[in-house]
Design a protein around this motif. Structure first.
Motif, PDB file in Angstrom:
ATOM      1  N   ALA A  12       0.825  -1.215   0.000  1.00  0.00           N
ATOM      2  CA  ALA A  12       0.000   0.000   0.000  1.00  0.00           C
ATOM      3  C   ALA A  12       0.856   1.261   0.000  1.00  0.00           C
ATOM      4  O   ALA A  12       0.540   2.234  -0.689  1.00  0.00           O
ATOM      5  N   ASP A  13       1.937   1.256   0.761  1.00  0.00           N
ATOM      6  CA  ASP A  13       2.787   2.453   0.835  1.00  0.00           C
ATOM      7  C   ASP A  13       3.426   2.750  -0.518  1.00  0.00           C
ATOM      8  O   ASP A  13       3.514   3.918  -0.929  1.00  0.00           O
ATOM      9  N   ASP A  14       3.869   1.711  -1.217  1.00  0.00           N
ATOM     10  CA  ASP A  14       4.496   1.910  -2.524  1.00  0.00           C
ATOM     11  C   ASP A  14       3.478   2.411  -3.551  1.00  0.00           C
ATOM     12  O   ASP A  14       3.794   3.231  -4.414  1.00  0.00           O
ATOM     13  N   VAL A  15       2.261   1.893  -3.455  1.00  0.00           N
ATOM     14  CA  VAL A  15       1.212   2.367  -4.366  1.00  0.00           C
ATOM     15  C   VAL A  15       0.941   3.846  -4.121  1.00  0.00           C
ATOM     16  O   VAL A  15       0.833   4.644  -5.065  1.00  0.00           O
ATOM     17  N   THR A  16       0.825   4.223  -2.848  1.00  0.00           N
ATOM     18  CA  THR A  16       0.580   5.629  -2.517  1.00  0.00           C
ATOM     19  C   THR A  16       1.695   6.513  -3.042  1.00  0.00           C
ATOM     20  O   THR A  16       1.451   7.586  -3.615  1.00  0.00           O
ATOM     21  N   THR A  17       2.943   6.052  -2.869  1.00  0.00           N
ATOM     22  CA  THR A  17       4.091   6.834  -3.333  1.00  0.00           C
ATOM     23  C   THR A  17       4.070   6.987  -4.856  1.00  0.00           C
ATOM     24  O   THR A  17       4.289   8.081  -5.393  1.00  0.00           O
TER      25      THR A  17
ATOM     26  N   LEU B 215       3.138  10.417  -9.592  1.00  0.00           N
ATOM     27  CA  LEU B 215       2.519  10.631 -10.902  1.00  0.00           C
ATOM     28  C   LEU B 215       1.631  11.868 -10.899  1.00  0.00           C
ATOM     29  O   LEU B 215       1.684  12.692 -11.830  1.00  0.00           O
ATOM     30  N   MET B 216       0.840  12.033  -9.859  1.00  0.00           N
ATOM     31  CA  MET B 216      -0.056  13.183  -9.768  1.00  0.00           C
ATOM     32  C   MET B 216       0.729  14.486  -9.642  1.00  0.00           C
ATOM     33  O   MET B 216       0.384  15.498 -10.264  1.00  0.00           O
ATOM     34  N   ARG B 217       1.785  14.470  -8.848  1.00  0.00           N
ATOM     35  CA  ARG B 217       2.580  15.696  -8.667  1.00  0.00           C
ATOM     36  C   ARG B 217       3.324  16.072  -9.930  1.00  0.00           C
ATOM     37  O   ARG B 217       3.487  17.256 -10.233  1.00  0.00           O
ATOM     38  N   ASP B 218       3.781  15.065 -10.681  1.00  0.00           N
ATOM     39  CA  ASP B 218       4.379  15.372 -11.985  1.00  0.00           C
ATOM     40  C   ASP B 218       3.343  16.037 -12.890  1.00  0.00           C
ATOM     41  O   ASP B 218       3.661  16.960 -13.649  1.00  0.00           O
TER      42      ASP B 218
ATOM     43  N   GLY C 191       3.535  19.737 -14.570  1.00  0.00           N
ATOM     44  CA  GLY C 191       3.385  19.969 -16.006  1.00  0.00           C
ATOM     45  C   GLY C 191       2.294  20.967 -16.311  1.00  0.00           C
ATOM     46  O   GLY C 191       2.467  21.863 -17.146  1.00  0.00           O
ATOM     47  N   ARG C 192       1.150  20.838 -15.650  1.00  0.00           N
ATOM     48  CA  ARG C 192       0.044  21.780 -15.864  1.00  0.00           C
ATOM     49  C   ARG C 192       0.452  23.199 -15.516  1.00  0.00           C
ATOM     50  O   ARG C 192       0.053  24.160 -16.190  1.00  0.00           O
ATOM     51  N   ALA C 193       1.258  23.332 -14.468  1.00  0.00           N
ATOM     52  CA  ALA C 193       1.670  24.671 -14.042  1.00  0.00           C
ATOM     53  C   ALA C 193       2.549  25.356 -15.074  1.00  0.00           C
ATOM     54  O   ALA C 193       2.649  26.587 -15.094  1.00  0.00           O
ATOM     55  N   LEU C 194       3.181  24.582 -15.942  1.00  0.00           N
ATOM     56  CA  LEU C 194       4.047  25.155 -16.972  1.00  0.00           C
ATOM     57  C   LEU C 194       3.288  25.695 -18.168  1.00  0.00           C
ATOM     58  O   LEU C 194       3.839  26.440 -18.971  1.00  0.00           O
ATOM     59  N   LEU C 195       2.023  25.311 -18.310  1.00  0.00           N
ATOM     60  CA  LEU C 195       1.269  25.747 -19.477  1.00  0.00           C
ATOM     61  C   LEU C 195       1.044  27.255 -19.431  1.00  0.00           C
ATOM     62  O   LEU C 195       0.491  27.775 -18.468  1.00  0.00           O
ATOM     63  N   PRO C 196       1.471  27.977 -20.469  1.00  0.00           N
ATOM     64  CA  PRO C 196       1.232  29.426 -20.493  1.00  0.00           C
ATOM     65  C   PRO C 196      -0.245  29.728 -20.674  1.00  0.00           C
ATOM     66  O   PRO C 196      -0.943  29.053 -21.431  1.00  0.00           O
ATOM     67  N   ARG C 197      -0.750  30.724 -19.955  1.00  0.00           N
ATOM     68  CA  ARG C 197      -2.147  31.122 -20.087  1.00  0.00           C
ATOM     69  C   ARG C 197      -2.345  32.096 -21.241  1.00  0.00           C
ATOM     70  O   ARG C 197      -3.454  32.292 -21.711  1.00  0.00           O
ATOM     71  N   LYS C 198      -1.260  32.760 -21.656  1.00  0.00           N
ATOM     72  CA  LYS C 198      -1.348  33.738 -22.736  1.00  0.00           C
ATOM     73  C   LYS C 198      -0.708  33.153 -23.983  1.00  0.00           C
ATOM     74  O   LYS C 198       0.338  32.512 -23.912  1.00  0.00           O
TER      75      LYS C 198
END
Length: 371
Positions: A267-272, A277-280, A284-291
């Motif tokens: 379970a711990d390895d699955v959570t990690t 994956l989610m944090r990556d 990535g989403r944060a890098l998308l330019p809005r303009k």
């Protein structure tokens, strides 16, 4: 991709433009240019598409022998080199650009066909819809969208400047890059997402009829691209097969690694693994330019709770401006019809985000830093 400023003094004022191919992209270019007072001539192997585009106001049929200052080829990818060569050999256009979503393959084939690269500036308006054809065209399709401009060393200044002028006249933001970098980037941000959406939507076929209604909005959003034209996309994928194959393998290896963890790990390895994956994905989403055309960078997002009454948004923007904090972007306003307040998220320099939250809180606003 690298953006570049353009000297307006070098750009021509387009008066007469030819559009070859009156599908969604070509007809939308015609509508956008016509709205700017440009005379547009339309040509397509399917005369019915020309008639529809003309009726919608995208231009007039291109009569034999009529010349234009600039022509844009918006036909299916495999046909672009031949269309460019035909225009040059007939002497119908001073310069030519195209609207293909792959750049290297058409250029190679164009060289093999003997195309004049000095008058051809490869380009790609990065906009579209799941629906295709002239009936789906819109004059604002390219508004505030990126228009990739991909000259090669042989591209003449006249072709480059006319292509930039075309993009600007359609309301787009021209961004200069190379054909190779364009194709590598599009494999990641366009071509593979299309394939993933189609593959994901395809799994619905294996569900029992009573299970399909369980698909929520998230599934619909994620598979929206699956409605795209299959024949059109087959040509695009075939034309950019190398970069797409590399991206598919990379994505497949990530998902396979996750599947291995889910099959055999604790379970711990699955959570990690899932958290990583989610944090990556968040990064990535944060890098998308809005303009359109902006350089990608991470912003600090500050959320503010606004009372449901007039003037609240103007008040918060005015207050932050008086503190000499630049608001780089404004996120969607989240508001329930039954709630007395809503939330707006503002993008600022990450270095001032925390202090901005403190200052807003000290002046009576409810604010938070989005993680």
């Amino acid at each position: 991709m690298v953006g570049s400023g353009w000297d307006d003094a070098q750009l021509p004022r387009l008066r007469r433009v030819g559009v070859v191919g009156t599908g969604l992209i070509g007809a939308s270019i015609g509508l956008a240019l016509s709205a700017q007072g440009v005379e547009v001539l339309l040509r397509d192997a399917d005369e019915a598409q020309v008639a529809i585009a003309a009726k919608m106001g995208a231009g007039q049929p291109w009569a034999a022998g009529e010349r234009v200052e600039h022509a844009v080829v918006a036909t299916p990818l495999p046909t672009i080199p031949a269309e460019v060569r035909a225009l040059a050999r007939a002497g119908l256009a001073d310069t030519v650009s195209d609207a293909g979503s792959v750049k290297v393959r058409p250029l190679v084939e164009g060289v093999q066909l003997g195309c004049d690269l000095s008058t051809w500036c490869p380009a790609h308006p990065i906009a579209g819809r799941e629906r295709h054809g002239a009936v789906s065209a819109r004059a604002d399709l390219f508004a505030e969208r990126v228009w990739a401009v991909c000259p090669v060393p042989h591209t003449g200044a006249a072709a480059l400047h006319a292509t930039v002028a075309l993009a600007l006249a359609c309301g787009a933001t021209p961004v200069r890059t190379t054909p190779q970098r364009h194709d590598e980037a599009m494999a990641t941000v366009s071509h593979v997402p299309q394939l993933v959406a189609s593959a994901l939507a395809g799994v619905l076929v294996g569900l029992a009829p009573g299970e399909v209604p369980l698909a929520g909005q998230g599934f619909r959003d994620t598979t929206r691209l699956a409605d795209s034209d299959a024949e059109l996309w087959a040509g695009i994928v075939e034309g950019n097969r190398g970069p797409i194959a590399r991206r598919v393998r990379d994505l497949g290896s990530r998902l396979t690694a996750l599947a291995d963890v889910l099959d055999a790990a604790g379970a711990d390895d699955v959570t990690t693994a899932v958290t990583r994956l989610m944090r990556d994905g968040h990064a990535g989403r944060a890098l998308l330019p809005r303009k359109a055309g902006a350089t990608a960078r991470s912003w600090g997002w500050v959320g503010v709770v606004l009372d449901d009454r007039p003037g609240q948004l103007a008040a918060i923007v005015g207050l932050i401006s008086r503190w000499d904090v630049n608001i780089e972007d404004v996120g969607p306003f989240e508001h329930s019809l039954d709630a007395p307040a809503g939330i707006v998220e503002l993008a600022v320099d990450p270095a001032v985000a925390d202090s901005l939250v403190d200052r807003l809180t000290a002046t009576g606003w409810t604010a938070y830093r989005r993680s």
